[in-house]
Design an enzyme around this catalytic site. Structure first.
Site, mmCIF file in Angstrom:
data_model
loop_
_atom_site.group_PDB
_atom_site.id
_atom_site.type_symbol
_atom_site.label_atom_id
_atom_site.label_comp_id
_atom_site.label_asym_id
_atom_site.label_seq_id
_atom_site.Cartn_x
_atom_site.Cartn_y
_atom_site.Cartn_z
ATOM 1 N N PRO A 2 0.833 -1.200 0.000
ATOM 2 C CA PRO A 2 0.000 0.000 0.000
ATOM 3 C C PRO A 2 0.872 1.257 0.000
ATOM 4 O O PRO A 2 1.768 1.398 0.827
ATOM 5 C CB PRO A 2 -0.794 -0.122 1.299
ATOM 6 C CG PRO A 2 -0.770 -1.579 1.624
ATOM 7 C CD PRO A 2 0.553 -2.081 1.136
ATOM 8 N N GLU A 3 0.634 2.141 -0.956
ATOM 9 C CA GLU A 3 1.365 3.393 -1.024
ATOM 10 C C GLU A 3 0.443 4.537 -0.608
ATOM 11 O O GLU A 3 -0.674 4.315 -0.154
ATOM 12 C CB GLU A 3 1.961 3.582 -2.419
ATOM 13 C CG GLU A 3 2.984 2.493 -2.755
ATOM 14 C CD GLU A 3 3.771 2.767 -4.022
ATOM 15 O OE1 GLU A 3 3.849 3.936 -4.446
ATOM 16 O OE2 GLU A 3 4.310 1.803 -4.602
ATOM 17 N N LYS A 58 2.833 7.066 4.892
ATOM 18 C CA LYS A 58 2.072 5.819 4.809
ATOM 19 C C LYS A 58 1.542 5.375 6.173
ATOM 20 O O LYS A 58 1.042 4.257 6.306
ATOM 21 C CB LYS A 58 2.947 4.720 4.206
ATOM 22 C CG LYS A 58 3.444 5.026 2.798
ATOM 23 C CD LYS A 58 4.354 3.913 2.291
ATOM 24 C CE LYS A 58 5.006 4.284 0.980
ATOM 25 N NZ LYS A 58 5.929 3.223 0.507
ATOM 26 N N HIS A 91 -4.386 -14.760 9.230
ATOM 27 C CA HIS A 91 -3.500 -13.598 9.266
ATOM 28 C C HIS A 91 -4.166 -12.355 9.855
ATOM 29 O O HIS A 91 -3.710 -11.244 9.628
ATOM 30 C CB HIS A 91 -2.985 -13.303 7.856
ATOM 31 C CG HIS A 91 -2.268 -14.451 7.222
ATOM 32 N ND1 HIS A 91 -1.095 -14.964 7.735
ATOM 33 C CD2 HIS A 91 -2.577 -15.206 6.129
ATOM 34 C CE1 HIS A 91 -0.698 -15.975 6.973
ATOM 35 N NE2 HIS A 91 -1.577 -16.147 6.011
ATOM 36 N N ARG A 110 2.320 -11.119 5.758
ATOM 37 C CA ARG A 110 3.778 -11.156 5.914
ATOM 38 C C ARG A 110 4.254 -10.556 7.240
ATOM 39 O O ARG A 110 5.444 -10.610 7.553
ATOM 40 C CB ARG A 110 4.450 -10.445 4.735
ATOM 41 C CG ARG A 110 4.186 -11.161 3.405
ATOM 42 C CD ARG A 110 4.941 -10.540 2.260
ATOM 43 N NE ARG A 110 6.386 -10.711 2.406
ATOM 44 C CZ ARG A 110 7.271 -10.244 1.529
ATOM 45 N NH1 ARG A 110 6.854 -9.572 0.461
ATOM 46 N NH2 ARG A 110 8.565 -10.431 1.712
ATOM 47 N N ARG A 152 23.269 15.044 -3.841
ATOM 48 C CA ARG A 152 22.929 13.618 -3.784
ATOM 49 C C ARG A 152 23.084 12.982 -5.159
ATOM 50 O O ARG A 152 22.367 13.321 -6.086
ATOM 51 C CB ARG A 152 21.499 13.434 -3.262
ATOM 52 C CG ARG A 152 21.336 13.782 -1.787
ATOM 53 C CD ARG A 152 19.880 13.643 -1.363
ATOM 54 N NE ARG A 152 19.738 13.652 0.074
ATOM 55 C CZ ARG A 152 19.604 14.755 0.803
ATOM 56 N NH1 ARG A 152 19.615 15.939 0.209
ATOM 57 N NH2 ARG A 152 19.466 14.686 2.113
ATOM 58 N N ARG A 257 14.663 -2.978 -6.410
ATOM 59 C CA ARG A 257 13.267 -2.845 -6.806
ATOM 60 C C ARG A 257 13.163 -2.810 -8.328
ATOM 61 O O ARG A 257 13.988 -2.190 -9.007
ATOM 62 C CB ARG A 257 12.640 -1.567 -6.223
ATOM 63 C CG ARG A 257 12.718 -1.441 -4.711
ATOM 64 C CD ARG A 257 11.986 -2.551 -3.993
ATOM 65 N NE ARG A 257 10.561 -2.519 -4.241
ATOM 66 C CZ ARG A 257 9.706 -1.783 -3.524
ATOM 67 N NH1 ARG A 257 10.143 -1.011 -2.535
ATOM 68 N NH2 ARG A 257 8.414 -1.826 -3.782
#
Length: 267
Positions: A2-3, A58, A91, A110, A152, A257
């Site tokens: 979930p973002e 989040k 779960h 998880r 950066r 990723r």
């Protein structure tokens, strides 16, 4: 995972359904997720009323009168509103039971989610203190992005996913924002010019807001939650044809990723 849009849609639904409801009891079935679930929830939450549900990045923030319940959904977690008679699944790790029989149930296969409690201002909590500006607010703009990229050399996509730089932008929306901005995800952040930073800040806001808007039918009580309602240009499309130029997309790994981009449209 979930973002920000999915968490924001969850927040809106929960605030609408839970504000003003009194908590009766807490049921903890799994004492440790990413971190141990605070034992004081059994004492601190019963009898308290949910005054509001906020969000920082989040993280969901439940104002429970005498303190704040902080929840992060992790990689696979979600919150459901169920009837008190609904049996828990394998779960289902935490229930917050309300006086009217409603149950807020935390499901996380998880177990990477987080549940915390604080009686101080949420912004001072260690989980939240170092989080950067919210991308949908005026504090996140091209000038800010230009300033934080000067020294950066990390890939710009990884910079966007750094919560200390900007809150809540994950893999999905970093891919999409960079495509719209025409910027390669593996470019050193310091190589971006001021116009590119202006463009990227704008596209980050666009993809997040569009996803929130298109997810207006999102229902937090459904067991099979339909995350990510946006029609993606690059995310998850591997080597498919670019929606803009028709050329083949490329897929690489950045920060472990999956990262998809168009080598023609993104420079």
């Amino acid at each position: 995972m979930p973002e920000l849009p999915e968490v924001e849609l969850t927040r809106r639904r929960l605030e609408r359904e839970l504000t003003g409801k009194r908590i009766d009891r807490v049921v903890v079935r799994t004492p440790k997720l990413r971190f141990p679930i605070p034992q004081e929830l059994h004492v601190s939450l019963p009898g308290r009323t949910v005054r509001s549900v906020g969000r920082r990045g989040k993280y969901l923030l439940f104002d429970c009168e005498t303190g704040w319940l902080i929840v992060h959904l992790g990689m696979t977690g979600f919150l459901r509103l169920v009837a008190g008679t609904a049996p828990p699944g394998k779960h289902d790790h935490l229930d917050i039971v309300f006086a009217d029989g409603t149950v807020l149930r935390f499901h996380d296969p998880r177990k990477f989610g987080t549940v915390a409690w604080t009686t101080d201002a949420p912004a001072t909590h260690p989980l939240l203190a170092a989080i950067g500006p919210e991308p949908l607010t005026a504090t996140f703009d091209g000038a800010y992005l230009f300033a934080v990229t000067r020294t950066r050399r990390v890939a710009v996509k990884q910079l966007l996913m750094n919560a200390a730089i900007v809150a809540g932008v994950g893999n999905i929306y970093a891919n999409e924002a960079l495509f719209r901005a025409g910027i390669r995800p593996d470019r050193p952040a310091s190589s971006l010019g001021r116009p590119e930073c202006e463009r990227l800040a704008r596209t980050v806001r666009e993809v997040l807001q569009e996803s929130i808007d298109q997810g207006s039918t999102y229902r937090v009580e459904e067991e099979t939650v339909a995350y990510h309602p946006l029609n993606f240009d690059v995310y998850g499309r591997g080597t498919d044809a670019c929606t803009r130029c028709g050329g083949a997309l490329e897929e690489i790994r950045l920060g472990n990723r999956s990262t998809v981009f168009c080598p023609r449209c993104q420079t």
